[in-house]
Design a protein around this motif. Structure first.
Motif, PDB file in Angstrom:
ATOM      1  N   UNK A  34       0.826  -1.193   0.000  1.00 23.49           N
ATOM      2  CA  UNK A  34       0.000   0.000   0.000  1.00 23.49           C
ATOM      3  C   UNK A  34       0.863   1.247   0.000  1.00 23.49           C
ATOM      4  N   UNK A  35       0.342   2.298  -0.593  1.00 25.47           N
ATOM      5  CA  UNK A  35       1.091   3.543  -0.622  1.00 25.47           C
ATOM      6  C   UNK A  35       0.187   4.757  -0.586  1.00 25.47           C
ATOM      7  N   UNK A  36       0.773   5.861  -0.183  1.00 22.92           N
ATOM      8  CA  UNK A  36       0.110   7.153  -0.252  1.00 22.92           C
ATOM      9  C   UNK A  36       0.901   8.030  -1.220  1.00 22.92           C
ATOM     10  N   UNK A  37       0.176   8.737  -2.062  1.00 26.38           N
ATOM     11  CA  UNK A  37       0.739   9.676  -3.006  1.00 26.38           C
ATOM     12  C   UNK A  37      -0.039  10.983  -2.873  1.00 26.38           C
ATOM     13  N   UNK A  38       0.523  12.044  -3.417  1.00 26.54           N
ATOM     14  CA  UNK A  38      -0.201  13.313  -3.377  1.00 26.54           C
ATOM     15  C   UNK A  38       0.058  14.104  -4.653  1.00 26.54           C
ATOM     16  N   UNK A  39      -0.890  14.976  -4.950  1.00 26.84           N
ATOM     17  CA  UNK A  39      -0.775  15.816  -6.125  1.00 26.84           C
ATOM     18  C   UNK A  39      -1.216  17.228  -5.773  1.00 26.84           C
ATOM     19  N   UNK A  40      -0.271  18.145  -5.838  1.00 26.62           N
ATOM     20  CA  UNK A  40      -0.554  19.552  -5.588  1.00 26.62           C
ATOM     21  C   UNK A  40      -1.006  20.214  -6.888  1.00 26.62           C
ATOM     22  N   UNK A  41      -1.716  21.329  -6.806  1.00 26.42           N
ATOM     23  CA  UNK A  41      -2.186  22.017  -8.016  1.00 26.42           C
ATOM     24  C   UNK A  41      -1.028  22.346  -8.951  1.00 26.42           C
ATOM     25  N   UNK A  42      -1.180  21.956 -10.200  1.00 21.23           N
ATOM     26  CA  UNK A  42      -0.173  22.264 -11.206  1.00 21.23           C
ATOM     27  C   UNK A  42       1.060  21.390 -11.159  1.00 21.23           C
ATOM     28  N   UNK A  43       1.041  20.384 -10.302  1.00 22.52           N
ATOM     29  CA  UNK A  43       2.208  19.510 -10.177  1.00 22.52           C
ATOM     30  C   UNK A  43       1.825  18.064 -10.457  1.00 22.52           C
ATOM     31  N   UNK A  44       2.847  17.248 -10.702  1.00 22.63           N
ATOM     32  CA  UNK A  44       2.602  15.833 -10.932  1.00 22.63           C
ATOM     33  C   UNK A  44       2.379  15.111  -9.598  1.00 22.63           C
ATOM     34  N   UNK A  45       1.720  13.971  -9.696  1.00 26.10           N
ATOM     35  CA  UNK A  45       1.509  13.150  -8.511  1.00 26.10           C
ATOM     36  C   UNK A  45       2.867  12.648  -8.015  1.00 26.10           C
ATOM     37  N   UNK A  46       3.069  12.694  -6.703  1.00 31.72           N
ATOM     38  CA  UNK A  46       4.345  12.279  -6.149  1.00 31.72           C
ATOM     39  C   UNK A  46       4.164  11.287  -5.010  1.00 31.72           C
ATOM     40  N   UNK A  47       5.183  10.492  -4.828  1.00 32.92           N
ATOM     41  CA  UNK A  47       5.198   9.480  -3.782  1.00 32.92           C
ATOM     42  C   UNK A  47       5.312  10.130  -2.408  1.00 32.92           C
ATOM     43  N   UNK A  48       4.584   9.590  -1.444  1.00 32.40           N
ATOM     44  CA  UNK A  48       4.654  10.057  -0.066  1.00 32.40           C
ATOM     45  C   UNK A  48       5.194   8.962   0.856  1.00 32.40           C
ATOM     46  N   UNK A  49       4.547   7.798   0.841  1.00 36.94           N
ATOM     47  CA  UNK A  49       4.952   6.717   1.743  1.00 36.94           C
ATOM     48  C   UNK A  49       4.425   5.401   1.210  1.00 36.94           C
ATOM     49  N   UNK A  50       5.105   4.327   1.581  1.00 34.85           N
ATOM     50  CA  UNK A  50       4.660   3.003   1.200  1.00 34.85           C
ATOM     51  C   UNK A  50       4.894   2.034   2.334  1.00 34.85           C
ATOM     52  N   UNK A  51       4.063   0.990   2.384  1.00 34.29           N
ATOM     53  CA  UNK A  51       4.169  -0.016   3.435  1.00 34.29           C
ATOM     54  C   UNK A  51       3.913  -1.376   2.805  1.00 34.29           C
ATOM     55  N   UNK A  52       4.750  -2.345   3.142  1.00 38.23           N
ATOM     56  CA  UNK A  52       4.614  -3.683   2.579  1.00 38.23           C
ATOM     57  C   UNK A  52       3.435  -4.414   3.213  1.00 38.23           C
ATOM     58  N   UNK A  53       3.170  -5.598   2.682  1.00 44.13           N
ATOM     59  CA  UNK A  53       1.967  -6.330   3.095  1.00 44.13           C
ATOM     60  C   UNK A  53       1.919  -6.608   4.589  1.00 44.13           C
TER      61      UNK A  53
END
Length: 118
Positions: A34-53
């Protein structure tokens, strides 16, 4: 196929905290990294955090390391992102992602808005 629904976003002042949740349905979350990503206005989606199973491997982007904590509860089919010491630059739509451990099929939630005021 797994369905993901994020919640917990909102408006918070700088220095405040929020806890995002990502609830999964349709498949057992234990089969997915599982992971969390974020996208700010005018920017590409970026990685925030990930966690294995089994939560044995956790990674963060440098921009959130030490402030955000990702966790999961496979029994509840839910993944969390605890966000502390929030900054205005954290303002973005936050998305949850699930990637199957074997097939690598990937799924996204609809996103939840996080706005941090200065």
């Amino acid at each position: 196929q797994v369905q993901l629904v994020e919640s917990g976003g909102g408006l918070v002042q700088a220095g405040g905290s929020l806890r995002l949740s990502c609830a999964a349905s349709g498949r057992a979350l234990s089969n997915y990294g599982m992971g969390w990503f974020r996208q700010a206005p005018g920017k590409e989606r970026e990685f925030v955090a990930t966690i294995s199973r089994n939560a044995g491997s956790i990674y963060y982007s440098e921009s959130v390391k030490g402030r955000f904590t990702i966790s999961r509860d496979n029994a509840l089919n839910t993944v969390y992102l605890q966000m502390n010491s929030l900054k205005p630059e954290d303002t973005a739509v936050f998305y949850c992602n699930a990637r199957h451990f074997y097939s690598s099929n990937s799924y996204w939630g609809q996103g939840t808005q996080v706005t941090v005021s200065s």
